[in-house]
Enzyme design. Structure first.
Site, mmCIF file in Angstrom:
data_model
loop_
_atom_site.group_PDB
_atom_site.id
_atom_site.type_symbol
_atom_site.label_atom_id
_atom_site.label_comp_id
_atom_site.label_asym_id
_atom_site.label_seq_id
_atom_site.Cartn_x
_atom_site.Cartn_y
_atom_site.Cartn_z
ATOM 1 C CD GLU A 85 6.517 12.262 6.296
ATOM 2 O OE1 GLU A 85 7.962 12.113 6.352
ATOM 3 O OE2 GLU A 85 5.953 11.262 6.707
ATOM 4 C CB SER A 379 -4.658 -38.893 -9.362
ATOM 5 O OG SER A 379 -5.642 -39.595 -8.156
#
Length: 692
Positions: A85, A379
């Site tokens: 970083e 169903s």
């Protein structure tokens, strides 16, 4: 040469602005928060979730921000973050001039603005003051970050800055700081992470949610390996250590929600809050109120897991699939190899979710099968078809051909649906066809009224998934979101109103101000008389149809519902209701496959529904039975003919049937005709009753 001059000029502008004397700095100086606030900085408050009766259900960020001293953070983490970083962190004074020039050069030569130059102090400023930094434009915000970074360097030592940064940086999933992230992702303290795990934490900085290993494990590993290459290049790891770390598999600890009473519900609430209030919703001190009932939640979890384990034990036939053991590995997506299920219970009057279980074990799989899955309902979709037919004023006594049916679609093969009923069955009434779940009769009914009307009814009841106008949709071939299907049934129980299933009822800020409240609205989806007709037919499913397992399991309160089974027994459903609770159970595999050779919704799902309902009403009053609306007409009929019953019809066969006004039969049963005298006196009696 001209390009390099431009880069140098731009770098000079940025640095000059950061120095404090330029016009740009003068413009933004008043907008920048004072760095002195960092000394008094206190972490944000955790948002909390409450049940309906005010019990604390979950803290949305328990131990999500755990402050540790720099000495407790291992060198691989400290040096790794710096190497990736901010490689010149120990040398610059808050702004890395070389980094600025390098970033500008790469942006110009690539004709893009992708390369950043944020240092660790700049990132710290951005993470501590996300709301206070100017939002008007990127350049102004960046200048403010630079100014704060310089001031941070003046006020704190390098070690203090790094310690603050490693305790503050956001690493996805609501985890702030390396200690919270190590515990959240790996279930261990930061001091015990491996090089591969350290690299993964470092990888998350660039895109905390994009590289979140729970959401995107492959992307996370790819980014981790890139970080390992950087650590090797910068001398943080040897080549052998880096290559060995690349081979380490992703091992994630169960998420924090897994330890709670309603982990799937909490995860869903967290998703909704972040969508509604932003990614920091977990730490804004929100008070989140839900409709969840702790007793119902416990009953739902126990009923579902107990039934799944019964199926696996062989209680319903030989079970041939893997069963999770003590060493079962978590699944990071909807791909669990084990039998799964869901149970969701909703208040039919307002849509509040009273209990939600999205799977058998949150620690093994965080995929929510109630809210995130899309499954064929089989169903269990049929009540929507029959509701559409009844809405067209087709009486429940109407007889439909139940013999095998073939549908010839232009350009498609002839479709011949299978039916579990005997081929010799000639015809059934609408009521019996639904109770016995006749596929042939339902397909013919769908062709009669048109599949577009069926789709319209599904939409009116709240189903949002795609439903193509194919004949097979009447048998539940189109996928649905389970919670939406359960909410659709609510309309049959509440007089025809559509409700929206929702977990959150109200959100307050830390000071008690209401930020959001679930809208209290009910939209009529179908006529109240039609809703009751469907409800009455679904009561028959439970009493004498495919749902009799509910009664066999010992649940005797008013109940109505429908079973559902998809092709080859890949999905088992039961969706049912009492007057004050509608609930649905689904059991199946994430990657559809046969559960058992003869498995069905009636045998596999309905018992779990019954067990849940028995527990639900153990300590709550029994509801009063449904009352038919006054607009319906009641007529005693002989089901064999659908005609008005005569005095000669067998008493045990006569049924009091409900009809929409104007659809009731007027002719009398031809199988049991009355004599002339009986007919005369009956008409005389009917006339007298009409007068009074």
């Amino acid at each position: 040469m001209a390009t390099r001059f431009l880069v140098s000029a731009l770098a000079a502008v940025v640095v000059a602005s950061a120095a404090g004397g330029g016009l740009v700095t003068a413009t933004v100086h008043s907008d920048c928060p004072p760095v002195s606030a960092l000394k008094a900085y206190r972490p944000p408050q955790a948002s909390r979730v409450f049940t309906e009766d005010g019990q604390l259900l979950a803290d949305l960020s328990p131990q999500r921000r755990i402050v540790v001293g720099l000495d407790r953070i291992p060198a691989i983490v400290r040096d790794g973050f710096v190497a990736v970083e901010d490689r010149r962190f120990w040398k610059h004074d808050g702004v890395d001039l070389r980094g600025v020039a390098r970033a500008l050069w790469r942006d110009l030569t690539s004709l893009s603005l992708k390369e950043g130059f944020s240092t660790i102090p700049m990132q710290l400023a951005r993470n501590v003051f996300p709301e206070q930094l100017p939002r008007s434009e990127k350049f102004t915000r960046k200048i403010c970050e630079i100014r704060l970074a310089r001031q941070i360097e003046d006020e704190f030592t390098k070690r203090e800055i790094l310690e603050l940064y490693l305790n503050q940086i956001y690493l996805g999933g609501g985890l702030y700081g390396v200690e919270a992230a190590a515990q959240g992702y790996f279930g261990k303290e930061i001091s015990r992470v491996t090089p591969a795990e350290a690299a993964l934490l470092i990888a998350l900085v660039r895109s905390p949610e994009g590289y979140n290993p729970r959401k995107n494990p492959l992307l996370a590993i790819e980014r981790r390996n890139i970080v390992l290459d950087v650590l090797k290049r910068e001398g943080v790891l040897t080549e052998a250590e880096a290559e060995r770390a690349k081979t380490e598999p992703l091992r994630l600890a169960p998420p924090l929600e897994a330890a709670g009473r309603a982990p799937y519900a909490i995860a869903a609430i967290r998703r909704e809050l972040r969508e509604r209030f932003g990614p920091d919703a977990d730490i804004r001190g929100l008070r989140v109120y839900t409709g969840l009932d702790p007793a119902l939640q416990r009953a739902a979890q126990e009923a579902l897991v107990k039934q799944i384990e019964r199926i696996e034990s062989g209680a319903y036939g030989r079970y041939r699939h893997p069963v999770p053991g003590n060493g079962a590995a978590p699944a990071d997506s909807a791909a669990s190899p084990y039998l799964q299920g869901m149970l969701v219970a909703i208040d039919p009057h307002d849509g509040r979710i009273r209990a939600l279980v999205g799977g058998r074990d949150f620690a093994l799989s965080q995929f929510d099968r109630a809210l995130q899955a899309r499954r064929q309902p089989g169903s269990a979709f049929k009540p929507i078809v029959y509701a559409a037919a009844l809405q067209q004023r087709i009486p429940p006594t109407t007889r439909i051909d139940a013999a095998p049916v073939s549908i010839d679609n232009a350009g498609s093969p002839v479709w011949q649906p299978a039916d579990h009923l005997a081929d010799s069955l000639s015809s059934l009434t609408l009521r019996d066809a639904l109770a016995l779940s006749s596929n042939n009769a339902t397909v013919r009914l769908g062709q009669w009224i048109g599949v577009e009307r069926v789709i319209d009814m599904a939409r009116a009841l709240g189903l949002t998934t795609e439903i193509q106008p194919y004949p097979s949709i009447v048998l539940g071939s189109a996928e649905v979101i389970p919670a939406e299907l359960v909410a659709a049934y609510a309309a049959f129980a509440n007089g025809g109103y559509r409700v929206e299933p929702h977990l959150i009822t109200r959100v307050e800020d830390a000071h008690g101000n209401v930020l959001w409240q679930a809208p209290v609205e009910r939209r009529r989806a179908l006529d109240e008389n039609v809703a009751f007709l469907v409800l009455s037919m679904l009561e028959d499913v439970v009493e004498r149809g495919t749902g009799t397992a509910v009664r066999n399991a010992g649940f005797w309160l008013p109940a109505a519902g429908k079973t559902g089974t998809t092709n080859q027994s890949k999905d088992a459903w039961f969706v049912g209701m009492t007057p004050d609770l509608v609930a649905g159970v689904w059991i199946g595999f994430d990657r559809p496959q046969r559960i058992l050779p003869n498995g069905s919704g009636g045998s596999l799902a309905a018992p779990a529904w019954a067990e849940f309902m028995k527990a639900a009403y153990r300590n709550r009053p029994a509801p009063a039975a449904w009352v038919p609306p006054p607009g319906l007409v009641t007529v005693p009929v002989d089901p064999a003919t659908g005609s008005r019953a005569t005095h000669r019809c067998p008493v045990e066969d006569v049924r009091i049937e409900y009809f929409l006004p104007g659809t009731e039969p007027h002719e009398y049963c031809p199988l049991h005709p009355e004599s002339g005298a009986e007919r005369f006196f009956r008409r005389l009696w009917d006339g007298i009753r009409g007068i009074f």
